[in-house]
Design an enzyme around this catalytic site. Structure first.
Site, short mmCIF file in Angstrom:
data_model
loop_
_atom_site.label_atom_id
_atom_site.label_comp_id
_atom_site.label_asym_id
_atom_site.label_seq_id
_atom_site.Cartn_x
_atom_site.Cartn_y
_atom_site.Cartn_z
N GLU A 53 0.82 -1.23 0.00
CA GLU A 53 0.00 0.00 0.00
C GLU A 53 0.85 1.27 0.00
OE1 GLU A 53 -2.98 -0.32 3.13
OE2 GLU A 53 -4.05 -1.87 1.99
N GLU A 85 -5.51 -8.50 -0.25
CA GLU A 85 -6.23 -8.19 1.00
C GLU A 85 -7.69 -7.96 0.65
OE1 GLU A 85 -4.71 -5.28 3.79
OE2 GLU A 85 -2.66 -5.71 3.17
#
Ligand code: AHR
Length: 506
Positions: free
Chosen positions: A175, A294
């Site tokens: 991320e 995720e």
């Protein structure tokens, strides 16, 4: 009783792709009680010789998790992998900045890999591209994968691991677009770093495969442009682009919540488009695959976790207690992933134990299965084979944020070797059963082996240590096959797994 009808056609010639077993992967981060007090608890009566809980391991093995992402997550962007190897007594206690805890480093690379291998799970290793970069990443690949005769491979051997770990799949950071990420980068900064890190890692071990970071979620301000820029730098260096997404129902609107699988569907379609745009731009022969590394429900603890005192070892963080309706959405999300099996090759239910997880534990006590455990279990057990493309005619509904939401979500997997056809289906209707009428042409000699149903009168029902079985499936569904037609009544708000087997193999 209120009843609506849905029709489907399933044909073994309408093939989408082989479902990659890694669609049923998961994730363990050094976060909350995922590692300490979750998978690892040396003082627990159920712990093995290495301090890992056998009761938790048994539940993970029941699912058959093919790949487990590790060690983060946001955690990895501040992690020095060297802190987690070598004699445990000399490992440092660090301030862990992503989640503002103390990291004791009792569990690190070797302990985790040994544990995962013991469960027949592979590890998907993430490298730190937040505070570190090319050098630490290539050293970690050398430590894990080089046989011997070099500084880091010999260091691994000196730590008691003679054989290389052979870690195949690596995440290039986590991320990196997010302002919360330690060492956040612009798309150009990250793209260049990821490309150079990939190059060095592959020079150490050309057999590895690499995942570049896509956006942290679909509503990021840089969404889509981030992916395009990152892939401009990395397209030929990487094998997968990552997607992350968490869903929630903070406003308590079940119809709208269950429609959110459409969000995942649109997300995947958009990222496929960006990947193919860069492919065209580069006149590349390579088609990029997606790693949805995720995904889950995460909202129950977002507010309450703000009160957690910092700098504790393994506090209870992100311990969402999942409801029955959460399990329905997880079922629909699994169906969505299966219906994109041509491009999504890896998907990690985030996470696995205690932290937004299907498996919960009491420190020193019991372990139990959350509601979302069941669709995950069923998909992993029965969703391996050829994904067929069903033609679906379903009643539609409108909700606050979505229009034309199909009441019926379905994915179909043909397990040719086992001579089994599996229909996964969610009925999203709040008040009507769905009468499913499915033309299963080519499967005339198949019969219903089992019709599993997860249903509950109360959308907010949960499983707890005291009542671990409030939400659990039964196999009293009424599916039947006659004259090449499968019929079943799918109760209102239900997850269904209909397993057909060839008559001779029954
Ligand atoms: O899974 C919890 C967190 O969610 C991860 O650390 C991060 O990557 C994401 O934002």
């Amino acid at each position: 009783m209120n009843v609506q009808k849905a029709r489907m056609i399933v044909d073994k010639e309408y093939k989408l792709a082989e479902a990659d077993p890694r669609l049923y992967s998961s994730f363990i981060e050094h976060l909350g009680r995922a590692v300490y007090g979750g998978i690892y608890e040396p003082d627990h009566p159920e712990s093995d010789e290495y301090g890992f809980r056998k009761d938790v391991a048994a539940m993970i093995q029941e699912v058959g998790v093919p790949l487990i992402r590790y060690p983060g997550g946001n955690f990895v962007s501040g992690y020095n992998w060297e802190d987690g190897v070598g004699p445990v007594e000399s490992r440092p206690r660090r301030l862990e900045l992503a989640w503002r805890t103390i990291e004791p480093n009792e569990v690190g690379t070797n302990e985790f890999i040994r544990w995962a291998k013991g469960l027949s799970s592979d590890v998907m290793m993430a490298v730190n591209l937040g505070t570190r970069g090319v050098d630490a990443a290539r050293n970690l690949v050398e430590y894990c994968n080089h046989p011997s005769g070099s500084t880091y491979s010999d260091l691994r051997i000196s730590h008691g691991f003679t054989e290389p770990h052979k870690i195949k799949t690596w995440c290039l950071g986590n991320e990196m677009d997010g302002p919360w990420q330690i060492g956040q980068k612009t798309a150009d900064e990250y793209g260049r770093l990821a490309a150079e890190t990939a190059k060095a890692m592959r020079l150490v071990d050309p057999t590895i495969e690499l995942v570049a970071c896509g956006s942290s979620f679909r509503s990021m301000p840089t969404y889509a442009q981030w992916e395009a820029t990152v892939l401009d730098h990395t397209y030929e260096q990487v094998d997968y682009l990552s997607l992350h997404s968490y869903y929630g129902n903070p406003e308590g609107n079940t119809a709208n919540y269950l429609a959110k699988s459409l969000d995942m569907d649109h997300f995947i379609c958009e990222i496929v488009a960006v990947c193919d745009y860069i492919k065209a731009k580069k006149r590349s022969k390579k088609t990029l695959h997606l790693s949805f590394d995720e995904w889950n429900i995460w909202f129950h603890t977002l507010e309450s976790d703000k009160a957690i005192e910092p700098w504790q070892v393994a506090p209870s963080q992100l311990e969402d207690c999942y409801t029955f309706e959460d399990a329905l959405l997880v079922g629909s999300l699994l169906i969505t992933l299966l219906n994109h099996a041509d491009r999504v090759k890896i998907a990690c239910l985030a996470q696995l134990v205690n932290v937004i997880a299907p498996i919960m534990t009491e420190t020193g006590g019991r372990a139990w299965k959350q509601t979302i455990f069941y669709p995950y279990l069923h998909a992993s057990l029965y969703g391996r084979g050829t994904v067929l493309l069903p033609v679906i005619s379903s009643p539609l509904y409108d909700s606050k944020d979505y229009t034309d939401v199909p009441m019926l979500d379905s994915a179909v997997v043909f397990r040719e070797e086992a001579e089994e056809l599996v229909v996964f289906a969610v009925n999203k209707s709040l008040d009507s059963a769905l009468l499913l009428d499915c033309d299963v042409r080519g499967f005339q000699d198949y019969r219903v082996q089992e019709h599993i149903v997860l249903e509950n009168k109360d959308v907010s029902a949960v499983n707890t240590a005291e009542e671990p079985d409030k939400v659990r499936p039964h196999n009293r569904g009424d599916a039947a096959v006659a004259d090449g037609r499968l019929t079943a009544s799918l109760p209102k708000l239900s997850w269904n797994v209909i397993r057909l087997a060839r008559r001779s193999s029954l």
